[in-house]
Design an enzyme around this catalytic site. Structure first.
Site, PDB file in Angstrom:
ATOM      1  N   GLY A 295       0.827  -1.210   0.000  1.00 19.68           N
ATOM      2  CA  GLY A 295       0.000   0.000   0.000  1.00 19.68           C
ATOM      3  C   GLY A 295       0.853   1.248   0.000  1.00 19.68           C
ATOM      4  O   GLY A 295       2.067   1.180   0.166  1.00 19.68           O
TER       5      GLY A 295
ATOM      6  N   GLY B 189       5.132  -8.430   3.618  1.00 20.01           N
ATOM      7  CA  GLY B 189       4.975  -9.280   2.430  1.00 20.01           C
ATOM      8  C   GLY B 189       6.091  -9.034   1.432  1.00 20.01           C
ATOM      9  O   GLY B 189       6.744  -9.963   0.947  1.00 20.01           O
ATOM     10  N   THR B 190       6.330  -7.754   1.162  1.00 20.91           N
ATOM     11  CA  THR B 190       7.382  -7.365   0.219  1.00 20.91           C
ATOM     12  C   THR B 190       8.746  -7.864   0.687  1.00 20.91           C
ATOM     13  O   THR B 190       9.563  -8.332  -0.116  1.00 20.91           O
ATOM     14  CB  THR B 190       7.418  -5.833   0.097  1.00 20.91           C
ATOM     15  OG1 THR B 190       6.100  -5.377  -0.186  1.00 20.91           O
ATOM     16  CG2 THR B 190       8.364  -5.382  -0.984  1.00 20.91           C
TER      17      THR B 190
ATOM     18  N   ASP C 291       2.006   1.418   9.647  1.00 20.49           N
ATOM     19  CA  ASP C 291       1.553   0.940  10.965  1.00 20.49           C
ATOM     20  C   ASP C 291       2.675   0.906  12.003  1.00 20.49           C
ATOM     21  O   ASP C 291       2.411   0.699  13.182  1.00 20.49           O
ATOM     22  CB  ASP C 291       0.991  -0.495  10.864  1.00 20.49           C
ATOM     23  CG  ASP C 291      -0.259  -0.575  10.013  1.00 20.49           C
ATOM     24  OD1 ASP C 291      -0.749   0.480   9.583  1.00 20.49           O
ATOM     25  OD2 ASP C 291      -0.737  -1.704   9.778  1.00 20.49           O
TER      26      ASP C 291
ATOM     27  N   GLU D 291      -7.965  -0.159  12.712  1.00 20.69           N
ATOM     28  CA  GLU D 291      -8.749  -1.007  11.793  1.00 20.69           C
ATOM     29  C   GLU D 291      -8.775  -2.489  12.179  1.00 20.69           C
ATOM     30  O   GLU D 291      -9.733  -3.191  11.909  1.00 20.69           O
ATOM     31  CB  GLU D 291      -8.229  -0.862  10.358  1.00 20.69           C
ATOM     32  CG  GLU D 291      -6.787  -1.320  10.167  1.00 20.69           C
ATOM     33  CD  GLU D 291      -6.305  -1.200   8.727  1.00 20.69           C
ATOM     34  OE1 GLU D 291      -5.147  -0.825   8.529  1.00 20.69           O
ATOM     35  OE2 GLU D 291      -7.099  -1.478   7.810  1.00 20.69           O
TER      36      GLU D 291
END
Ligand code: ATP
Ligand code: MG
Length: 460
Positions: A112, A203-204, A232, A331
């Protein structure tokens, strides 16, 4: 990490050896013992004071095992079982393992958006040019750009990147999902890429480490260096990651709007949802900074919603006593209250339910059922926050991280990432920062400071 057996008289030595081994950063000479060491001219060119010695270390932690709760604090008791953990310092090395004229460097941004991506890209390009690299490209739209034939490489130079930090987003574009590691390394081989800078989250980084391992397996002399991008702030060991500071600052605007709306309405309740899938750092820090939040909810701290000591009951109390209330929720909080759809995004991440909408709906219902007027407004500023440009503090962090990423690659390190630790910059092996997500410790002083600030009870 190895379990510690404190009854073993050698434990300290063993632990320290284990730690050093784990945090030893992989080098090109591990696979290519004959790789030529070339004297660097970087410091001369930049009139920079000195090179960083390979033995230079940054203090990660002092752990006192007689009192695990004080991990991170210096132990002054001479009898205590303390150990120090040191990691390798980032910066330019005296010897480089790539001839600048032989380098084809590629930069890719995945996951993101996060404030500061362009700042990092900019400094990687500028620093590469100072080393003398002419062949620098951007891979468009994350790892996808390695396999999609319709996405040509983006040539990069100081001229191209000079002003990109003035806007948010990523010059190169981002994406989730995409080709397999084998396909990525095939493509790198085909394109002749021997330095890869990967900007992204967990992830990356898992991908970057797999690319590094695959390159070693194929005996390709490649440096893969990551720069952790997580708004985050959930990457292990690091003081903070770039974009986090900006996000906390920008979140103030949403919280203030929620406050104004709540305060100006009769029995107004403002709900703000902030980023934080598994870690509530943004919600906690933004609540602390604003001083306008009455209830802060984060994934690390379970809470009861409907019960006699639940969130709704407290909201009712706030409406009765103050006349308005502001809720700030991360979230990832309260996911157990939401329907589990088992949906996954293109990268395989779980799609979270919208806790903000849930709080809004349940609050409306609760007050209606109790015959009390309440005006609930919900703000989700996520995409507005992610898209802003980095603030001054993050701008500086990005600058240093970008430079150090290039120093690390030229020094011959691969499968590493760069971060700020105790105010110094360090290189870490990717698996160590990716072992799990860093999260807010519910017993930490910072979380308790947040509770002091909001005045909220334990919703248990
Ligand atoms: P964000 O913080 O925005 O979630 P992220 O890096 O975690 O950032 P993801 O979308 O999870 O974002 O992953 C980014 C890229 O990394 C995707 O292209 C995905 O395919 C790849 N990736 C994720 N996990 C792995 C893995 N275990 N091995 C190889 N590649 C991976
Ligand atoms: Mg992720």
């Amino acid at each position: 990490a190895t379990a510690i057996d404190l009854s073993d008289p050698e434990w300290k030595l063993k632990y320290q050896r284990d730690f050093e081994e784990r945090f030893n950063i992989p080098h090109i000479t591990d696979a290519f013992p004959d790789a030529e060491a070339i004297p660097s001219t970087f410091c001369l060119k930049m009139r920079s004071p000195t090179y960083i010695n390979n033995k230079d270390r940054v203090l990660l932690k002092v752990i006192n095992y007689s009192s695990p709760a004080s991990a991170g604090a210096v132990c002054i008791d001479p009898d205590c079982t303390w150990i120090e953990q040191w990691v390798q310092r980032a910066g330019p090395r005296e010897n480089i393992y790539f001839r600048p004229e032989d380098v084809k460097a590629a930069i890719v941004t995945c996951g993101g958006l996060c404030p500061g991506l362009n700042d990092v890209i900019r400094l990687i390009v500028i620093t590469l040019e100072i080393y003398g690299v002419k062949n620098i490209v951007g891979i468009p739209f994350g790892y996808r750009g390695f396999s999609d034939k319709n996405l040509p490489e983006i040539p990069l130079s100081r001229k191209v990147v000079q002003n990109i930090h003035l806007s948010g987003g990523s010059l190169l574009g981002v994406s989730r999902g995409g080709p397999t590691v084998t396909e990525i390394v095939d493509s790198m081989e085909e394109r002749g890429i021997n330095m890869l800078f990967v900007l992204g989250g967990n992830g990356t980084h898992a991908g970057a480490n797999a690319i590094h391992n695959e390159c070693v397996k194929r005996r390709m002399k490649v440096a893969v260096v990551g720069v952790p991008k997580t708004i985050d702030n959930d990457i292990l060991h690091m003081d903070k990651t770039f974009g986090f500071d900006t996000a906390v600052e920008e979140a103030q605007r949403a919280i203030n709007s929620a406050y104004i709306e709540a305060h100006s309405a009769y029995h107004g309740i403002g709900v703000v949802k902030l980023m934080g899938r598994s870690s509530g750092f943004i919600a906690m820090q933004a609540s602390l900074a604003s001083g306008q939040v009455d209830i802060c909810l984060i994934p690390e701290v379970p809470f009861n919603f409907h019960g006699p000591d639940g969130v709704l009951k407290h909201l009712n109390y706030l409406i009765e006593t103050k006349g308005s209330a502001v809720v700030c929720v991360a979230e990832g909080a309260g996911q157990s209250f939401l329907e589990n759809t088992n949906a996954k995004d293109a990268s395989g991440n779980k799609v979270l339910g919208d806790i903000g909408v849930h709080i809004q709906q349940e609050t409306k219902k609760y007050f209606k059922e109790n015959g009390v007027a309440a005006d609930v407004k919900y703000i989700d500023p996520t995409y507005m926050i992610r898209a802003v440009r980095a603030n001054a503090s993050d701008g500086i962090l990005c600058t240093v991280l970008g430079q150090n990423a290039v120093h690390g690659a030229f020094a011959g390190y691969s499968g590493i990432t760069v971060g700020i630790i105790n105010n110094h910059y360090a290189y870490l092996p990717i698996p160590e920062v990716n072992a799990y997500d860093k999260s807010v410790d519910p017993n930490s002083r910072m979380w308790h400071r947040c509770l002091t600030s909001t005045g909220q009870p334990d919703f248990l």
